[in-house]
Design an enzyme around this catalytic site. Structure first.
Site, PDB file in Angstrom:
ATOM      1  N   GLU A   1      -3.728 -10.610   3.505  1.00 42.47           N
ATOM      2  CA  GLU A   1      -2.994 -10.135   4.683  1.00 42.47           C
ATOM      3  C   GLU A   1      -1.752 -11.001   4.874  1.00 42.47           C
ATOM      4  O   GLU A   1      -1.687 -12.121   4.361  1.00 42.47           O
ATOM      5  CB  GLU A   1      -3.885 -10.255   5.924  1.00 42.47           C
ATOM      6  CG  GLU A   1      -5.172  -9.471   5.850  1.00 42.47           C
ATOM      7  CD  GLU A   1      -4.945  -7.979   5.691  1.00 42.47           C
ATOM      8  OE1 GLU A   1      -4.308  -7.375   6.551  1.00 42.47           O
ATOM      9  OE2 GLU A   1      -5.409  -7.412   4.677  1.00 42.47           O
TER      10      GLU A   1
ATOM     11  N   VAL B   1       0.837  -1.210   0.000  1.00 44.21           N
ATOM     12  CA  VAL B   1       0.000   0.000   0.000  1.00 44.21           C
ATOM     13  C   VAL B   1       0.873   1.262   0.000  1.00 44.21           C
ATOM     14  O   VAL B   1       0.577   2.230  -0.701  1.00 44.21           O
ATOM     15  CB  VAL B   1      -0.965   0.002   1.204  1.00 44.21           C
ATOM     16  CG1 VAL B   1      -1.862   1.227   1.175  1.00 44.21           C
ATOM     17  CG2 VAL B   1      -1.811  -1.263   1.211  1.00 44.21           C
TER      18      VAL B   1
ATOM     19  N   LYS C   1      -7.443  -1.815   9.336  1.00 46.48           N
ATOM     20  CA  LYS C   1      -8.799  -2.104   9.807  1.00 46.48           C
ATOM     21  C   LYS C   1      -8.827  -2.841  11.142  1.00 46.48           C
ATOM     22  O   LYS C   1      -9.694  -2.621  11.973  1.00 46.48           O
ATOM     23  CB  LYS C   1      -9.589  -2.877   8.749  1.00 46.48           C
ATOM     24  CG  LYS C   1      -8.883  -4.107   8.192  1.00 46.48           C
ATOM     25  CD  LYS C   1      -8.226  -3.813   6.860  1.00 46.48           C
ATOM     26  CE  LYS C   1      -7.130  -4.793   6.548  1.00 46.48           C
ATOM     27  NZ  LYS C   1      -6.871  -5.008   5.173  1.00 46.48           N
TER      28      LYS C   1
ATOM     29  N   ASP D   1     -10.951 -10.244   8.655  1.00 43.14           N
ATOM     30  CA  ASP D   1     -10.729  -8.951   7.995  1.00 43.14           C
ATOM     31  C   ASP D   1     -12.059  -8.281   7.605  1.00 43.14           C
ATOM     32  O   ASP D   1     -12.283  -7.113   7.934  1.00 43.14           O
ATOM     33  CB  ASP D   1      -9.814  -9.194   6.778  1.00 43.14           C
ATOM     34  CG  ASP D   1      -9.640  -7.974   5.928  1.00 43.14           C
ATOM     35  OD1 ASP D   1      -8.710  -7.195   6.193  1.00 43.14           O
ATOM     36  OD2 ASP D   1     -10.435  -7.785   4.988  1.00 43.14           O
TER      37      ASP D   1
ATOM     38  N   LYS E   1     -13.887  -4.637   9.015  1.00 44.31           N
ATOM     39  CA  LYS E   1     -14.446  -3.593   8.142  1.00 44.31           C
ATOM     40  C   LYS E   1     -15.929  -3.370   8.459  1.00 44.31           C
ATOM     41  O   LYS E   1     -16.417  -2.242   8.390  1.00 44.31           O
ATOM     42  CB  LYS E   1     -14.262  -4.003   6.679  1.00 44.31           C
ATOM     43  CG  LYS E   1     -12.789  -4.057   6.259  1.00 44.31           C
ATOM     44  CD  LYS E   1     -12.591  -4.800   4.962  1.00 44.31           C
ATOM     45  CE  LYS E   1     -11.128  -4.850   4.568  1.00 44.31           C
ATOM     46  NZ  LYS E   1     -10.857  -5.816   3.487  1.00 44.31           N
TER      47      LYS E   1
ATOM     48  N   GLY F   1      -0.722  -9.441  -3.809  1.00 41.69           N
ATOM     49  CA  GLY F   1      -0.736  -8.422  -2.759  1.00 41.69           C
ATOM     50  C   GLY F   1      -2.130  -8.138  -2.207  1.00 41.69           C
ATOM     51  O   GLY F   1      -2.356  -7.101  -1.595  1.00 41.69           O
TER      52      GLY F   1
ATOM     53  N   ILE G   1     -13.589   1.768  -2.606  1.00 36.47           N
ATOM     54  CA  ILE G   1     -14.997   2.221  -2.547  1.00 36.47           C
ATOM     55  C   ILE G   1     -15.115   3.294  -1.459  1.00 36.47           C
ATOM     56  O   ILE G   1     -14.801   3.026  -0.298  1.00 36.47           O
ATOM     57  CB  ILE G   1     -15.961   1.055  -2.214  1.00 36.47           C
ATOM     58  CG1 ILE G   1     -15.826  -0.078  -3.239  1.00 36.47           C
ATOM     59  CG2 ILE G   1     -17.396   1.559  -2.153  1.00 36.47           C
ATOM     60  CD1 ILE G   1     -16.725  -1.288  -2.952  1.00 36.47           C
TER      61      ILE G   1
ATOM     62  N   GLU H   1     -10.473   5.952   5.094  1.00 35.31           N
ATOM     63  CA  GLU H   1     -11.297   5.437   3.996  1.00 35.31           C
ATOM     64  C   GLU H   1     -10.750   4.129   3.428  1.00 35.31           C
ATOM     65  O   GLU H   1     -11.501   3.209   3.086  1.00 35.31           O
ATOM     66  CB  GLU H   1     -11.363   6.492   2.871  1.00 35.31           C
ATOM     67  CG  GLU H   1     -12.332   6.178   1.773  1.00 35.31           C
ATOM     68  CD  GLU H   1     -13.775   6.090   2.269  1.00 35.31           C
ATOM     69  OE1 GLU H   1     -14.362   7.105   2.594  1.00 35.31           O
ATOM     70  OE2 GLU H   1     -14.303   4.950   2.330  1.00 35.31           O
TER      71      GLU H   1
HETATM   72  N1  HSE Z   1      -6.652  -8.495   2.684  1.00 35.64           N
HETATM   73  C1  HSE Z   1      -7.591  -7.485   2.380  1.00 35.64           C
HETATM   74  C2  HSE Z   1      -8.579  -8.026   1.372  1.00 35.64           C
HETATM   75  C3  HSE Z   1      -6.875  -6.285   1.846  1.00 35.64           C
HETATM   76  O1  HSE Z   1      -8.272  -9.033   0.747  1.00 35.64           O
HETATM   77  O2  HSE Z   1      -9.651  -7.456   1.209  1.00 35.64           O
HETATM   78  C4  HSE Z   1      -7.740  -5.055   1.730  1.00 35.64           C
HETATM   79  O3  HSE Z   1      -8.233  -4.648   2.965  1.00 35.64           O
END
Ligand code: HSE
Length: 414
Positions: free
Chosen positions: A183, A16, A98, A194, A198, A180, A129, A122
């Protein structure tokens, strides 16, 4: 409104961080420059000049020249320390972390108020999004009754590749890692943690409610197999990892569980690393957001948008916290689920309130029945790798008179 030039201190220069550096350099009109980048591994070869790099966090956190801390590391504990100290030093913060956010939102909200310093995130939720900004600004008056969708790019990539290209789970996961999307610990993706983080973040901005991640049930995609896919195909459905929050009266429920989506649901056309979000409001009714939810540039673009917003002193107002002070989180939600199992002893049929279908064969069996979300947490078979749980329908348990206006018209929930 005059725009100011910002001096940025970055933490992390991985997927990132490099994505941000690249989009920042390609974008004209954003008045921000990278001053320092704090990294953990100075021995790694880097694509930009060595003078940018430091291994000392305080070279950024205590540097009076730096206005904005951009935190892009994947260690949630270290990120928490960085973000907290930055806010206390009155440096605006942009983060994509997150897990760290979901675990510390009440404190991070309080720190923003106490130090009158903004924290923007964001990129943390569905990457490209712009869901948080929309929930904050556009939906500040509509009575939202649900937010649901595909909140994880890696698992959606894996499910798409298994479905469309017949790939094995392990090969598809490896690709998601190489691209990429995943995680560092891919269990966070495939186990549904994950997207749960979110979901907690978006619940705060949709409904004004702080929800602890440990109170939200998550079930991943690891146990799905060809039999589940065949069942879905035979019924004209697809399997997606669904994150869902529903508001009924003064209760908000939430979960992350694989779900069957039908042909008229826009989520069925969300492929690979794309994410899709469906908002349900009393006045606007149903709206759908689509965009890349993982990857270097899509995430970098959301970070860049937050940096740009800081140039005109934007901050989240969290108006819904005051608007919805009587809300509470609940796991009282009736679901119709499909449960596939191998051994009859793997499952206790009395856990279901109502069973509408049963299939048994030598190779595998399944039942479709109703079960309450709050029960799922405590059932041993939800930890059994030979059992697969998929939501077929979300059934409301709330009496009509307590339902949020518009809630009867939920169109695309599963
Ligand atoms: N590992 C997360 C995903 C990365 O695959 O959505 C983005 O938050």
């Amino acid at each position: 409104m005059s725009k100011k030039t910002l001096k940025l201190g970055l933490f992390g220069f991985g997927c990132v961080g490099q994505g941000l550096y690249s989009v920042l350099n390609q974008t004209k009109g954003i008045r921000a420059s990278v001053e320092k980048i704090c990294i953990k591994h100075p021995e790694k070869s880097r694509s930009i000049d060595a003078h940018y790099f430091t291994t000392m966090a305080d070279d950024i956190l205590d540097n009076p020249e730096i206005d904005v801390v951009v935190e892009l590391i994947d260690d949630a504990d270290a990120a928490y320390y960085i973000v907290k100290k930055a806010l206390m030093n009155r440096k605006a913060v942009v983060t994509a972390n997150k897990k760290m956010l979901a675990e510390h939102l009440p404190e991070l909200y309080a720190l923003q108020q106490e130090y009158q310093t903004p924290l923007l995130y964001e990129a943390s939720s569905c990457a490209s999004i712009p869901i948080i900004r929309n929930l904050e600004e556009y939906y500040d008056n509509d009575l939202l009754s649900a937010i649901s969708g595909i909140f994880n790019g890696s698992t959606n990539y894996i499910l798409s590749q298994m479905w469309d290209n017949g790939k094995e789970y392990s090969d598809a996961l490896k690709e998601a890692q190489e691209k990429g999307f995943a995680e560092s610990d891919p269990l966070l993706d495939v186990g549904g943690f994950d997207p749960k983080y979110k979901l907690c973040i978006t619940i705060l901005h949709a409904f004004g409610l702080f929800v602890k991640p440990e109170n939200v049930f998550n079930y991943g995609i690891q146990n799905l197999n060809k039999q589940d896919v065949t069942y879905a195909q035979q019924h004209g459905k697809k399997i997606k990892l669904l994150a869902s929050a529903q508001k009924y009266g003064n209760k908000v429920t939430g979960f992350v569980i694989p779900a069957f989506v039908e042909a008229d649901n826009p989520l069925i056309n969300v492929h690979n690393e794309f994410n899709g979000i469906i908002l349900q409001g009393a006045f606007a009714n149903s709206q759908f957001f689509l965009g890349k939810g993982a990857g270097s540039s899509p995430t970098g673009s959301a970070v860049l948008s937050d940096i740009s917003a800081l140039t005109y002193d934007y901050r989240y107002e969290y108006k819904k916290i005051a608007q919805n002070s009587d809300l509470e989180f609940s796991q009282d939600q009736l679901l119709e689920v499909y449960v596939r199992f191998v051994d009859r002893n793997d499952l206790n049929l009395s856990d279901f309130d109502n069973i509408s279908q049963r299939f048994e064969s030598a190779a595998y069996s399944y039942v479709i029945g109703e079960i309450n979300l709050d029960k799922l947490n405590n059932l041993p078979w939800t930890k059994n790798p030979n059992v697969s749980l998929i939501v077929n329908k979300i059934l409301s348990t709330v009496k009509e008179e307590f339902a949020t206006p518009g809630h009867k018209e939920l169109e695309y929930v599963v």
